[in-house]
Design a protein around this motif. Structure first.
Motif, PDB file in Angstrom:
ATOM      1  N   SER A 191      67.057  83.201  68.033  1.00 49.30           N
ATOM      2  CA  SER A 191      66.674  83.061  69.443  1.00 49.30           C
ATOM      3  C   SER A 191      65.509  82.082  69.568  1.00 49.30           C
ATOM      4  O   SER A 191      64.483  82.247  68.916  1.00 49.30           O
ATOM      5  CB  SER A 191      66.260  84.423  70.023  1.00 49.30           C
ATOM      6  OG  SER A 191      65.825  84.281  71.358  1.00 49.30           O
ATOM      7  N   ILE A 192      65.717  81.052  70.396  1.00 47.12           N
ATOM      8  CA  ILE A 192      64.651  80.079  70.667  1.00 47.12           C
ATOM      9  C   ILE A 192      64.469  79.904  72.185  1.00 47.12           C
ATOM     10  O   ILE A 192      63.885  78.933  72.639  1.00 47.12           O
ATOM     11  CB  ILE A 192      64.961  78.714  70.014  1.00 47.12           C
ATOM     12  CG1 ILE A 192      66.334  78.193  70.436  1.00 47.12           C
ATOM     13  CG2 ILE A 192      64.863  78.801  68.495  1.00 47.12           C
ATOM     14  CD1 ILE A 192      66.655  76.806  69.894  1.00 47.12           C
ATOM     15  N   SER A 193      64.969  80.867  72.938  1.00 49.02           N
ATOM     16  CA  SER A 193      64.933  80.763  74.402  1.00 49.02           C
ATOM     17  C   SER A 193      63.517  80.876  74.961  1.00 49.02           C
ATOM     18  O   SER A 193      63.243  80.409  76.072  1.00 49.02           O
ATOM     19  CB  SER A 193      65.813  81.843  75.029  1.00 49.02           C
ATOM     20  OG  SER A 193      65.398  83.138  74.622  1.00 49.02           O
ATOM     21  N   SER A 194      62.604  81.491  74.202  1.00 46.57           N
ATOM     22  CA  SER A 194      61.253  81.701  74.701  1.00 46.57           C
ATOM     23  C   SER A 194      60.364  80.462  74.540  1.00 46.57           C
ATOM     24  O   SER A 194      59.248  80.418  75.055  1.00 46.57           O
ATOM     25  CB  SER A 194      60.599  82.879  73.983  1.00 46.57           C
ATOM     26  OG  SER A 194      60.522  82.646  72.591  1.00 46.57           O
ATOM     27  N   TYR A 195      60.864  79.450  73.853  1.00 49.11           N
ATOM     28  CA  TYR A 195      60.073  78.242  73.628  1.00 49.11           C
ATOM     29  C   TYR A 195      60.237  77.269  74.798  1.00 49.11           C
ATOM     30  O   TYR A 195      61.217  77.333  75.552  1.00 49.11           O
ATOM     31  CB  TYR A 195      60.493  77.550  72.330  1.00 49.11           C
ATOM     32  CG  TYR A 195      60.144  78.330  71.080  1.00 49.11           C
ATOM     33  CD1 TYR A 195      58.934  78.176  70.448  1.00 49.11           C
ATOM     34  CD2 TYR A 195      61.064  79.240  70.523  1.00 49.11           C
ATOM     35  CE1 TYR A 195      58.602  78.871  69.298  1.00 49.11           C
ATOM     36  CE2 TYR A 195      60.765  79.957  69.373  1.00 49.11           C
ATOM     37  CZ  TYR A 195      59.529  79.755  68.769  1.00 49.11           C
ATOM     38  OH  TYR A 195      59.222  80.468  67.635  1.00 49.11           O
ATOM     39  N   ASP A 196      59.261  76.367  74.898  1.00 49.25           N
ATOM     40  CA  ASP A 196      59.324  75.326  75.929  1.00 49.25           C
ATOM     41  C   ASP A 196      59.788  74.009  75.316  1.00 49.25           C
ATOM     42  O   ASP A 196      59.737  73.818  74.093  1.00 49.25           O
ATOM     43  CB  ASP A 196      57.926  75.119  76.568  1.00 49.25           C
ATOM     44  CG  ASP A 196      57.472  76.342  77.342  1.00 49.25           C
ATOM     45  OD1 ASP A 196      58.329  77.016  77.953  1.00 49.25           O
ATOM     46  OD2 ASP A 196      56.260  76.636  77.316  1.00 49.25           O
ATOM     47  N   ASP A 197      60.226  73.110  76.185  1.00 44.39           N
ATOM     48  CA  ASP A 197      60.674  71.790  75.742  1.00 44.39           C
ATOM     49  C   ASP A 197      59.537  71.083  74.997  1.00 44.39           C
ATOM     50  O   ASP A 197      58.418  70.986  75.501  1.00 44.39           O
ATOM     51  CB  ASP A 197      61.114  70.972  76.951  1.00 44.39           C
ATOM     52  CG  ASP A 197      61.713  69.637  76.533  1.00 44.39           C
ATOM     53  OD1 ASP A 197      62.530  69.622  75.614  1.00 44.39           O
ATOM     54  OD2 ASP A 197      61.347  68.610  77.147  1.00 44.39           O
ATOM     55  N   GLY A 198      59.824  70.589  73.792  1.00 43.44           N
ATOM     56  CA  GLY A 198      58.817  69.893  72.988  1.00 43.44           C
ATOM     57  C   GLY A 198      58.094  70.788  72.004  1.00 43.44           C
ATOM     58  O   GLY A 198      57.348  70.269  71.151  1.00 43.44           O
ATOM     59  N   ASP A 199      58.267  72.098  72.099  1.00 52.46           N
ATOM     60  CA  ASP A 199      57.647  73.004  71.143  1.00 52.46           C
ATOM     61  C   ASP A 199      58.267  72.825  69.752  1.00 52.46           C
ATOM     62  O   ASP A 199      59.394  72.363  69.608  1.00 52.46           O
ATOM     63  CB  ASP A 199      57.817  74.468  71.583  1.00 52.46           C
ATOM     64  CG  ASP A 199      56.874  74.842  72.710  1.00 52.46           C
ATOM     65  OD1 ASP A 199      55.989  74.009  73.050  1.00 52.46           O
ATOM     66  OD2 ASP A 199      57.022  75.943  73.278  1.00 52.46           O
ATOM     67  N   ALA A 200      57.483  73.234  68.747  1.00 50.82           N
ATOM     68  CA  ALA A 200      57.958  73.169  67.357  1.00 50.82           C
ATOM     69  C   ALA A 200      58.239  74.574  66.860  1.00 50.82           C
ATOM     70  O   ALA A 200      57.500  75.514  67.161  1.00 50.82           O
ATOM     71  CB  ALA A 200      56.913  72.494  66.472  1.00 50.82           C
ATOM     72  N   VAL A 201      59.316  74.696  66.110  1.00 49.48           N
ATOM     73  CA  VAL A 201      59.691  75.984  65.543  1.00 49.48           C
ATOM     74  C   VAL A 201      60.028  75.781  64.074  1.00 49.48           C
ATOM     75  O   VAL A 201      60.636  74.777  63.693  1.00 49.48           O
ATOM     76  CB  VAL A 201      60.886  76.605  66.316  1.00 49.48           C
ATOM     77  CG1 VAL A 201      62.079  75.653  66.294  1.00 49.48           C
ATOM     78  CG2 VAL A 201      61.255  77.948  65.741  1.00 49.48           C
ATOM     79  N   GLU A 202      59.610  76.714  63.245  1.00 50.38           N
ATOM     80  CA  GLU A 202      59.906  76.618  61.816  1.00 50.38           C
ATOM     81  C   GLU A 202      61.385  76.858  61.556  1.00 50.38           C
ATOM     82  O   GLU A 202      61.973  77.809  62.089  1.00 50.38           O
ATOM     83  CB  GLU A 202      59.055  77.624  61.043  1.00 50.38           C
ATOM     84  CG  GLU A 202      59.197  77.488  59.536  1.00 50.38           C
ATOM     85  CD  GLU A 202      58.256  78.420  58.788  1.00 50.38           C
ATOM     86  OE1 GLU A 202      58.343  78.461  57.537  1.00 50.38           O
ATOM     87  OE2 GLU A 202      57.430  79.088  59.445  1.00 50.38           O
ATOM     88  N   LEU A 203      61.977  76.030  60.734  1.00 51.82           N
ATOM     89  CA  LEU A 203      63.390  76.152  60.415  1.00 51.82           C
ATOM     90  C   LEU A 203      63.594  76.693  59.000  1.00 51.82           C
ATOM     91  O   LEU A 203      62.783  76.458  58.129  1.00 51.82           O
ATOM     92  CB  LEU A 203      64.081  74.774  60.530  1.00 51.82           C
ATOM     93  CG  LEU A 203      64.019  74.104  61.899  1.00 51.82           C
ATOM     94  CD1 LEU A 203      64.704  72.746  61.850  1.00 51.82           C
ATOM     95  CD2 LEU A 203      64.661  74.973  62.975  1.00 51.82           C
TER      96      LEU A 203
END
Length: 203
Positions: A191-203
């Protein structure tokens, strides 16, 4: 009674000449064989040295992938991964590694594509930035302390390089000029729905 002995001197001389010719021929054959063996041994030694050096380069001149980050892209109200960034470094004992001469094989959910380096990368290419680069040598890894960011752009509508959805993964292979290979698998969180456009998430 007198006995007359046959004269064999002429015949013995002919046999001696024939034996000498055969002996000389054997020496010549042995010399030619020895020359061939010496040349073959030298060639095999050089080939073995080159193979050994190539194998050593493949083992020692490796790129290590430290971490992978994905950048969130808002695609018609749905969050997806639009850029994959990997932090890389030299393996212990490695020589200089020119990432501009490397290639990247990206295997996504819908196909694979070979990417080449570019200073200003577009989709289908990869870029290299010196995140930690004291000597300012990017895209060439020269020191163990160097930390470079390898970036792959994804795009909507592309098959192999399309945006990554939640829960999907992709395989990235970095192939250097020395023949070494660094493989990493990037996994998008469920789930990545809580992030905003341009945010970084660890893969």
């Amino acid at each position: 009674m007198e006995f007359t002995l046959p004269d064999h001197s002429r015949k013995r001389g002919q046999i001696g000449v024939e034996t000498l010719i055969i002996f000389i021929a054997m020496i010549l054959v042995a010399a030619i064989a020895a020359t061939i063996l010496i040349n073959t041994a030298g060639f095999l030694q050089n080939q073995a040295s080159e193979t050994s050096q190539d194998s050593e380069d493949q083992v020692s001149n490796q790129v290590l992938v430290i971490s992978s980050i994905g950048e969130i892209t808002d695609d018609d109200g749905e969050n997806k991964i639009g850029e994959v960034s990997m932090t890389v470094m030299q393996s212990p004992g490695a020589d200089e590694i020119d990432l501009a001469g490397a290639s990247i094989e990206y295997i996504g959910p819908d196909g694979q594509q070979i990417l080449s380096y570019d200073d200003d990368p577009d989709v289908g290419e990869f870029g290299v930035d010196g995140t930690q680069d004291p000597e300012d040598t990017a895209p060439v890894l020269t020191e163990r302390e160097d930390r470079y960011t390898v970036t792959i752009n994804l795009a909507d509508g592309e098959d192999a390089l399309r945006l990554l959805d939640e829960g999907e993964d992709a395989t990235v292979r970095i192939n250097t000029q020395a023949g070494s290979e660094a493989v990493t698998i990037v996994n998008v969180p469920q789930s990545i729905s809580s992030y905003d456009d341009g945010d970084a998430v660890e893969l």
